[in-house]
Design an enzyme around this catalytic site. Structure first.
Site, PDB file in Angstrom:
ATOM      1  N   LYS A  22       0.827  -1.210   0.000  1.00  0.00           N
ATOM      2  CA  LYS A  22       0.000   0.000   0.000  1.00  0.00           C
ATOM      3  C   LYS A  22       0.860   1.259   0.000  1.00  0.00           C
ATOM      4  O   LYS A  22       0.628   2.183  -0.786  1.00  0.00           O
ATOM      5  CB  LYS A  22      -0.917  -0.004   1.218  1.00  0.00           C
ATOM      6  N   ASN A  23       1.844   1.324   0.884  1.00  0.00           N
ATOM      7  CA  ASN A  23       2.630   2.547   1.018  1.00  0.00           C
ATOM      8  C   ASN A  23       3.484   2.816  -0.222  1.00  0.00           C
ATOM      9  O   ASN A  23       3.747   3.972  -0.556  1.00  0.00           O
ATOM     10  CB  ASN A  23       3.500   2.479   2.275  1.00  0.00           C
ATOM     11  N   ARG A  97      -4.942  10.444   2.909  1.00  0.00           N
ATOM     12  CA  ARG A  97      -3.655  11.024   3.255  1.00  0.00           C
ATOM     13  C   ARG A  97      -2.712  11.016   2.057  1.00  0.00           C
ATOM     14  O   ARG A  97      -1.941  11.952   1.835  1.00  0.00           O
ATOM     15  CB  ARG A  97      -3.038  10.222   4.408  1.00  0.00           C
ATOM     16  N   ASP A 121      -5.969   8.026   8.685  1.00  0.00           N
ATOM     17  CA  ASP A 121      -6.178   7.481  10.019  1.00  0.00           C
ATOM     18  C   ASP A 121      -6.251   8.558  11.088  1.00  0.00           C
ATOM     19  O   ASP A 121      -5.600   9.598  10.994  1.00  0.00           O
ATOM     20  CB  ASP A 121      -5.025   6.534  10.387  1.00  0.00           C
ATOM     21  N   ASP A 319       4.027   0.699  11.720  1.00  0.00           N
ATOM     22  CA  ASP A 319       2.769   0.092  11.290  1.00  0.00           C
ATOM     23  C   ASP A 319       2.568  -1.325  11.825  1.00  0.00           C
ATOM     24  O   ASP A 319       1.457  -1.856  11.740  1.00  0.00           O
ATOM     25  CB  ASP A 319       2.691   0.069   9.762  1.00  0.00           C
ATOM     26  N   MET A 341       6.043   7.498  17.267  1.00  0.00           N
ATOM     27  CA  MET A 341       5.702   8.441  16.203  1.00  0.00           C
ATOM     28  C   MET A 341       4.310   9.036  16.318  1.00  0.00           C
ATOM     29  O   MET A 341       4.096  10.198  15.991  1.00  0.00           O
ATOM     30  CB  MET A 341       5.877   7.762  14.836  1.00  0.00           C
TER      31      MET A 341
END
Length: 434
Positions: A22-23, A97, A121, A319, A341
């Site tokens: 996904k990223n 995002r 998110d 993640d 984070m």
């Protein structure tokens, strides 16, 4: 609104193939705006966030041919730049995002761009500072239009520069790289993110004609070019999904083989799960997680309690901390989870406590987990998914728990995990979309 109904306590078995990353997808698909030539992208995850970005490109005038669900052919030869100022764009990008990733390619090719307030998110503040400050150092001027809710970016005088990033932001690095590849002169980015997804982006840009040195390190040197051509690109498997499946196998005492994982690009992820006592067998590019009655958390060499925390690559990805936390609840031993984070990412632990887990939420960033060693099973409850990763962590908990669980707000899970219910049913899970 849909929910998952889960009947837990079932052992699973079989093979599962991870989706595309996904990223990586959000960066790679944004980069198609850098060229008027055709771009063929494969192993695209069929998930909400990625499909929303593809829809955005289509509404901007990018030609899109999708011969298969995991493959798209893009051609950005007639882009409507002004669409980015429309109300339709603001509404759609506000849910995603990843829409911020369009700014770099737009600045590189069209010398102007727009950034809306980011969506995604609810896991705490997610700053745009790295993006904006990086663009500014390249000579981009910006101002915020309060009534439009947009940052207006003007790159009429964009030139290469030396950038020392205040944080090794993955999206910030990717955005700046995509802007710099067509800026005049030399750009040096120090403290750049060096995740495999950034490496993938840089390698693809190089095939398109970009001049990038230092790929895989935190020091990137980019010589601007005047034109980029088309290419083909295949995305890596999603390391977060791979880690999720490792955790699922351990929690449910299952025998699962995760196929085609690109082990060389997983970094320390397998080792972190081994620290929880989980047995992993690497078989070529596959990971076999055998059935295991109990897994025991290791201590540090001096006997102190293990701490697992997130850190920029090649450290442990944030993640997967939600997954590690839920897996630790059924281990033997204790671990401190330190989420540095994002200050809201551990707030889902109240649901695990309601299920019977022994967790102390020390503060917004730290949780101490006392493993139950399966002496007490988690129990099924009704709960809601607050974000993508916590949602899957709760799904793993529900699959290992006794009885029936309902997970609401599963649109959050669908944003990051492709047909997760269908794929888990093939392993024997009792999970239903209601």
């Amino acid at each position: 609104m849909h929910s998952f109904e889960v009947i837990g306590g079932k052992k699973l078995t079989g093979e599962i193939i991870p989706q595309g990353a996904k990223n990586e997808a959000l960066q790679i698909i944004s980069a198609v705006l850098l060229t008027p030539e055709k771009m063929t992208i494969s192993n695209i995850p069929d998930i909400l966030d990625v499909n929303l970005l593809i829809d955005l490109l289509g509404e901007m005038g990018v030609k899109i041919d999708r011969p298969q669900r995991d493959t798209c052919i893009f051609q950005a030869d007639d882009v409507d730049v002004d669409y980015l100022r429309s109300e339709a764009y603001r509404q759609k990008s506000g849910r995603l995002r990843g829409s911020v990733m369009l700014a770099g390619p737009m600045l590189a090719r069209y010398r102007k761009g727009f950034i809306s307030k980011p969506g995604g998110d609810k896991i705490g503040r997610r700053r745009l500072d790295t993006h904006i400050i990086g663009f500014e150092k390249l000579g981009v001027r910006f101002h915020y239009q309060q009534e439009e809710g947009l940052f207006h970016l003007d790159a009429g005088n964009m030139k290469g520069s030396f950038l020392l990033l205040d944080e090794p932001s993955v999206t910030g690095t990717a955005n700046i790289v995509m802007a710099a590849v067509m800026a005049e002169g030399t750009t040096t980015i120090y403290n750049a993110a060096c995740e495999p997804y950034i490496q993938q982006l840089c390698k693809m840009l190089t095939r398109m004609g970009a001049q990038i040195r230092g790929i895989g390190s935190n020091l990137l040197v980019i010589e601007g070019v005047g034109y980029l051509g088309g290419t083909q690109h295949r995305m890596l498997p999603d390391m977060i999904e791979i880690g999720s499946f490792i955790g699922l196998a351990a929690m449910t005492q299952s025998d699962i083989t995760i196929k085609n994982t690109s082990v060389d690009n997983l970094g320390i992820i397998p080792d972190k799960f081994r620290q929880l006592g989980i047995q992993l067998q690497l078989e070529g590019d596959d990971i076999h997680v055998p059935e295991q009655d109990v897994y025991e958390i290791q201590n540090f060499l001096d006997g102190s309690v293990l701490t697992i925390y997130d850190h920029p690559w090649p450290g442990f990805t944030p993640d997967l901390l939600s997954i590690v936390l839920v897996v630790a609840t059924q281990a033997r031993g204790s671990v401190l989870i330190h989420q540095k984070m994002f200050e809201s990412r551990l707030f889902f632990v109240d649901k695990l406590i309601d299920m019977g887990a022994q967790i102390i939420l020390c503060d917004p960033h730290r949780a101490a987990v006392i493993g139950l060693a399966r002496e007490q099973r988690l129990r099924g409850i009704t709960m809601s998914s607050p974000d993508i990763r916590a949602g899957v962590a709760l799904l793993i908990a529900a699959l290992s728990a006794e009885g029936r669980s309902i997970i609401q707000n599963i649109e959050q899970i669908d944003r990051g995990y492709q047909n997760i219910d269908d794929r888990l049913r093939k392993l024997g899970a009792q999970i239903f979309r209601i």
